[in-house]
Design a protein around this motif. Structure first.
Motif: not given
Ligand SMILES: Cc1ncc(C[n+]2csc(CCOP(=O)(O)OP(=O)(O)O)c2C)c(N)n1
Length: 345
Positions: A174-196, A246-250
């Motif tokens: 996306a960066g190389v091609r300058n594409l119209p895309v928004i990546f939204v990370c929902e950072n809720n601090r746990y991936a299943y039981s794995t903490p950040l 890229l938007i990261e939402c805590k």
């Protein structure tokens, strides 16, 4: 913005429209919360097929990110993003039928919530492989760019998925091609039981954007106003050809990874602390400061959302299960359609 659950309008040009926009955001977020809570309850009543991955606590993210989107934009939700479907205008009854595996559901009873998609509303159904929808969203963005269409693609993902290779390949391309895309990370601090801290050596997923040549933003995912103000600005810039973002939402998920997970790996104090930052009262505080009679509005909206959710449940409960004879329908593109996609039709 559409009245109940249509695709939200892009901006609020004057004071009257701003009031309507603000109140509709509140309504949407409350509808998503009511829907989430009912789905969890239905799961406990054994009325849902398959797993339920609640997004309770994270509603401000989908509400704020989807609000400035337009018809024709493409969204790849995360497994926790039931709210995306409501924000994009999927009928609540149809969504509930999907979750219950009924005939009128998006996949006509072939799946539950997890993998449901609806291309009519620009929603790509996620697959189980974490992060695998990001390259698909990037593909959609490439199509928009090549065809000079003014659309954007949005890909939601968790901080757990951000450790997967496809996520980095998607962002790099996306960066190389300058594409119209928004990546939204929902950072809720746990991936299943794995903490950040057990899966990332840095604090912010957003910091990774710079390495791919675009900007990363960090925002409180529990602050609807902050999310929507940022997303309006970012989506506008991306739509105008400014390249990816890229938007990261805590944020924090209130329930376990899924309904079968009691989340014993995190302590109660942490949950309570995050619940004290709940997005709903926080947004109510904003509405109050804007001069709204929040008590009255809350009551009215609660009644409305409960009614919509109840109607959705009634519809889905009365909807039939699919016929066994339909089990093999819609699994593959018909040969004619496949041939024309390959340019041989
Ligand atoms: C490639 C891959 N690895 C592991 C899993 C199992 N799995 C499903 S969801 C999940 C946690 C996802 O965490 P995150 O991406 O942070 O999203 P969240 O569930 O927290 O919203 C895991 C490990 C999977 N589906 N795909």
């Amino acid at each position: 913005m559409a009245d109940t659950n249509g695709v939200a309008a892009s901006s609020a040009p004057d004071a009257g429209a701003r009031i309507e926009f603000d109140l509709n955001l509140y309504f949407q977020m409350k509808l998503i919360r009511a829907f989430e809570e009912r789905v969890s309850r239905l799961h406990r009543q054994n009325k849902i097929l398959g797993g339920v991955y609640s997004g309770a606590g994270q509603e401000a993210i989908v509400t704020g990110i989807c609000a400035p989107l337009r018809e024709g934009d493409f969204v790849a939700p995360l497994h926790r993003d039931l709210g995306v479907f409501l924000m994009r205008g999927v009928e609540p009854g149809r969504l509930m039928a999907q979750i219950m595996g009924k005939e009128s559901g998006l996949s006509r009873g072939k799946d539950s919530f997890l993998h449901g998609g609806d291309l009519e509303h620009g929603i790509f159904g996620s697959t189980s492989m974490l992060g695998s929808s990001l390259p698909v969203a990037v593909g959609a963005a490439l199509k928009f760019q090549l065809k000079r269409e003014p659309q954007v693609a949005v890909a939601f993902f968790g901080e757990g998925a951000s450790s997967r290779g496809d996520v980095h390949e998607a962002m790099n391309f996306a960066g190389v091609r300058n594409l119209p895309v928004i990546f939204v990370c929902e950072n809720n601090r746990y991936a299943y039981s794995t903490p950040l801290e057990k899966q990332m050596a840095i604090e912010d997923v957003a910091a990774r954007a710079e390495a791919y040549g675009f900007k990363g933003h960090v925002v409180s995912g529990n602050d609807l106003l902050a999310v929507v103000q940022l997303s309006e600005r970012v989506i506008h810039r991306v739509r105008e050809g400014g390249g990816p973002a890229l938007i990261e939402c805590k944020t924090y998920r209130y329930r376990g990874h899924s309904e079968h997970d009691p989340a014993l790996y995190r302590d109660k104090e942490e949950l309570l602390e995050w619940q004290s930052r709940d997005p709903i009262p926080r947004y109510e505080f904003y509405l109050e400061k804007r001069g709204h009679d929040v008590k009255h509005i809350r009551q009215e909206i609660d009644e409305r959302t409960q009614r919509i959710v109840q109607e959705a449940v009634d519809f889905a409960e009365h909807d039939p299960m699919p016929e066994p004879s339909e089990a093999l329908e819609d699994l593959y593109a018909p040969p004619q359609a496949a041939a024309s996609l390959n340019g041989k039709g």
